[in-house]
Design a protein around this motif. Structure first.
Motif, PDB file in Angstrom:
ATOM      1  N   MET A   1     -10.152 -48.740  52.387  1.00  0.00           N
ATOM      2  CA  MET A   1      -9.910 -49.133  51.009  1.00  0.00           C
ATOM      3  C   MET A   1      -8.733 -48.340  50.437  1.00  0.00           C
ATOM      4  O   MET A   1      -7.916 -48.893  49.723  1.00  0.00           O
ATOM      5  CB  MET A   1     -11.157 -48.890  50.151  1.00  0.00           C
ATOM      6  CG  MET A   1     -12.373 -49.686  50.561  1.00  0.00           C
ATOM      7  SD  MET A   1     -12.261 -51.408  50.166  1.00  0.00           S
ATOM      8  CE  MET A   1     -12.882 -51.435  48.525  1.00  0.00           C
ATOM      9  N   HIS A   8      -5.817 -53.084  44.680  1.00  0.00           N
ATOM     10  CA  HIS A   8      -6.383 -54.306  45.275  1.00  0.00           C
ATOM     11  C   HIS A   8      -7.916 -54.305  45.312  1.00  0.00           C
ATOM     12  O   HIS A   8      -8.506 -55.260  45.823  1.00  0.00           O
ATOM     13  CB  HIS A   8      -5.831 -54.496  46.688  1.00  0.00           C
ATOM     14  CG  HIS A   8      -4.341 -54.593  46.740  1.00  0.00           C
ATOM     15  ND1 HIS A   8      -3.644 -55.654  46.217  1.00  0.00           N
ATOM     16  CD2 HIS A   8      -3.418 -53.732  47.240  1.00  0.00           C
ATOM     17  CE1 HIS A   8      -2.345 -55.459  46.394  1.00  0.00           C
ATOM     18  NE2 HIS A   8      -2.181 -54.288  47.011  1.00  0.00           N
ATOM     19  N   HIS A   9      -8.558 -53.275  44.808  1.00  0.00           N
ATOM     20  CA  HIS A   9     -10.016 -53.143  44.924  1.00  0.00           C
ATOM     21  C   HIS A   9     -10.771 -54.361  44.406  1.00  0.00           C
ATOM     22  O   HIS A   9     -11.794 -54.735  44.973  1.00  0.00           O
ATOM     23  CB  HIS A   9     -10.516 -51.888  44.206  1.00  0.00           C
ATOM     24  CG  HIS A   9     -10.224 -50.641  44.967  1.00  0.00           C
ATOM     25  ND1 HIS A   9     -10.467 -49.395  44.459  1.00  0.00           N
ATOM     26  CD2 HIS A   9      -9.705 -50.435  46.204  1.00  0.00           C
ATOM     27  CE1 HIS A   9     -10.116 -48.482  45.341  1.00  0.00           C
ATOM     28  NE2 HIS A   9      -9.644 -49.094  46.400  1.00  0.00           N
ATOM     29  N   LEU A  12     -11.344 -57.151  47.139  1.00  0.00           N
ATOM     30  CA  LEU A  12     -11.890 -56.775  48.442  1.00  0.00           C
ATOM     31  C   LEU A  12     -13.407 -56.731  48.381  1.00  0.00           C
ATOM     32  O   LEU A  12     -13.993 -56.164  47.469  1.00  0.00           O
ATOM     33  CB  LEU A  12     -11.351 -55.408  48.877  1.00  0.00           C
ATOM     34  CG  LEU A  12      -9.846 -55.305  49.048  1.00  0.00           C
ATOM     35  CD1 LEU A  12      -9.446 -53.854  49.248  1.00  0.00           C
ATOM     36  CD2 LEU A  12      -9.372 -56.161  50.211  1.00  0.00           C
ATOM     37  N   SER A  14     -16.780 -55.519  50.541  1.00  0.00           N
ATOM     38  CA  SER A  14     -17.211 -54.700  51.677  1.00  0.00           C
ATOM     39  C   SER A  14     -18.625 -55.098  52.087  1.00  0.00           C
ATOM     40  O   SER A  14     -19.416 -55.565  51.260  1.00  0.00           O
ATOM     41  CB  SER A  14     -17.170 -53.210  51.315  1.00  0.00           C
ATOM     42  OG  SER A  14     -18.046 -52.945  50.245  1.00  0.00           O
ATOM     43  N   ILE A  68     -14.353 -55.175  55.678  1.00  0.00           N
ATOM     44  CA  ILE A  68     -13.647 -55.287  54.408  1.00  0.00           C
ATOM     45  C   ILE A  68     -12.940 -56.638  54.459  1.00  0.00           C
ATOM     46  O   ILE A  68     -12.113 -56.876  55.346  1.00  0.00           O
ATOM     47  CB  ILE A  68     -12.611 -54.157  54.200  1.00  0.00           C
ATOM     48  CG1 ILE A  68     -13.244 -52.782  54.361  1.00  0.00           C
ATOM     49  CG2 ILE A  68     -11.904 -54.307  52.855  1.00  0.00           C
ATOM     50  CD1 ILE A  68     -14.267 -52.426  53.325  1.00  0.00           C
ATOM     51  N   SER A  69     -13.282 -57.524  53.527  1.00  0.00           N
ATOM     52  CA  SER A  69     -12.707 -58.865  53.502  1.00  0.00           C
ATOM     53  C   SER A  69     -11.980 -59.083  52.191  1.00  0.00           C
ATOM     54  O   SER A  69     -12.485 -58.714  51.127  1.00  0.00           O
ATOM     55  CB  SER A  69     -13.809 -59.924  53.623  1.00  0.00           C
ATOM     56  OG  SER A  69     -14.592 -59.704  54.761  1.00  0.00           O
ATOM     57  N   GLY A  70     -10.830 -59.721  52.283  1.00  0.00           N
ATOM     58  CA  GLY A  70     -10.094 -60.069  51.078  1.00  0.00           C
ATOM     59  C   GLY A  70     -10.737 -61.262  50.387  1.00  0.00           C
ATOM     60  O   GLY A  70     -11.296 -62.148  51.032  1.00  0.00           O
ATOM     61  N   ARG A  74      -6.204 -62.189  48.249  1.00  0.00           N
ATOM     62  CA  ARG A  74      -6.081 -61.352  49.450  1.00  0.00           C
ATOM     63  C   ARG A  74      -6.663 -62.073  50.665  1.00  0.00           C
ATOM     64  O   ARG A  74      -7.695 -62.723  50.573  1.00  0.00           O
ATOM     65  CB  ARG A  74      -6.837 -60.034  49.252  1.00  0.00           C
ATOM     66  CG  ARG A  74      -6.391 -59.172  48.092  1.00  0.00           C
ATOM     67  CD  ARG A  74      -5.103 -58.479  48.314  1.00  0.00           C
ATOM     68  NE  ARG A  74      -5.117 -57.669  49.521  1.00  0.00           N
ATOM     69  CZ  ARG A  74      -4.125 -56.865  49.848  1.00  0.00           C
ATOM     70  NH1 ARG A  74      -3.079 -56.747  49.073  1.00  0.00           N
ATOM     71  NH2 ARG A  74      -4.182 -56.168  50.948  1.00  0.00           N
ATOM     72  N   ASP A  76      -7.185 -60.237  53.575  1.00  0.00           N
ATOM     73  CA  ASP A  76      -7.513 -59.125  54.464  1.00  0.00           C
ATOM     74  C   ASP A  76      -8.777 -59.404  55.269  1.00  0.00           C
ATOM     75  O   ASP A  76      -9.694 -60.077  54.805  1.00  0.00           O
ATOM     76  CB  ASP A  76      -7.792 -57.852  53.645  1.00  0.00           C
ATOM     77  CG  ASP A  76      -6.612 -57.406  52.838  1.00  0.00           C
ATOM     78  OD1 ASP A  76      -5.923 -56.491  53.281  1.00  0.00           O
ATOM     79  OD2 ASP A  76      -6.390 -57.984  51.752  1.00  0.00           O
TER      80      ASP A  76
END
Length: 156
Positions: A1, A8-9, A12, A14, A68-70, A74, A76
């Protein structure tokens, strides 16, 4: 993170698995998902939606993986595997009989050999034999080490 950046938190999600004691007194495996929903004026997370799903009926094996997925803008996807402190868990659990797991659970709850023998309608000698076999199969030197391993493995 931290590597992705605090800006960007909010985008995201988790997720990971953990064991939790249920109302029945058993330790069961849950899947945790966290979706941040609010930051304060300094950009610190102050609110999130947390979803805990009991997956013990699907698996009792913790994969020791964090995802951790966007979300939103995002795309990610980061997967991190944490070293499993008990990689021999599965093999050990397969080696224990249903009765041995039952006795181990009662030992963990603090019942004496005499109490266990009365509860399960077994002789005290049989309970002692099961306990000895459990110690051997789990490579435990004593009851304290056995209970520590059983807790880590999610048996209790």
């Amino acid at each position: 993170m931290i590597e992705i950046g605090p800006e960007h938190h909010l985008y995201l999600k988790s997720s990971y698995c953990f064991r939790m004691k249920t109302a029945k007194g058993n330790y069961e495996l849950f899947h945790h998902q966290a979706i941040p929903t609010l930051e304060d004026e300094n950009g610190n997370l102050v609110q999130s939606i947390n979803i805990h799903t009991n997956i013990n009926h699907i698996t009792k094996q913790n994969p020791y993986t964090v995802l951790i997925s966007g979300i939103g803008p995002r795309a990610d996807f980061h997967q991190m595997t944490i070293d499993n402190p008990s990689s021999s868990t599965h093999q050990t659990l397969e080696n224990l009989t249903k009765r041995e797991v039952e006795i181990l659970s009662l030992i963990a709850k603090g019942y004496s050999g005499t109490e266990i023998s009365e509860m399960l309608i077994l002789s005290q000698h049989t309970v002692r034999s099961h306990r000895k076999n459990i110690l051997t199969k789990t490579n435990s030197r004593n009851g304290k080490e056995l209970l520590k391993k059983a807790f880590e493995w999610g048996i209790i």
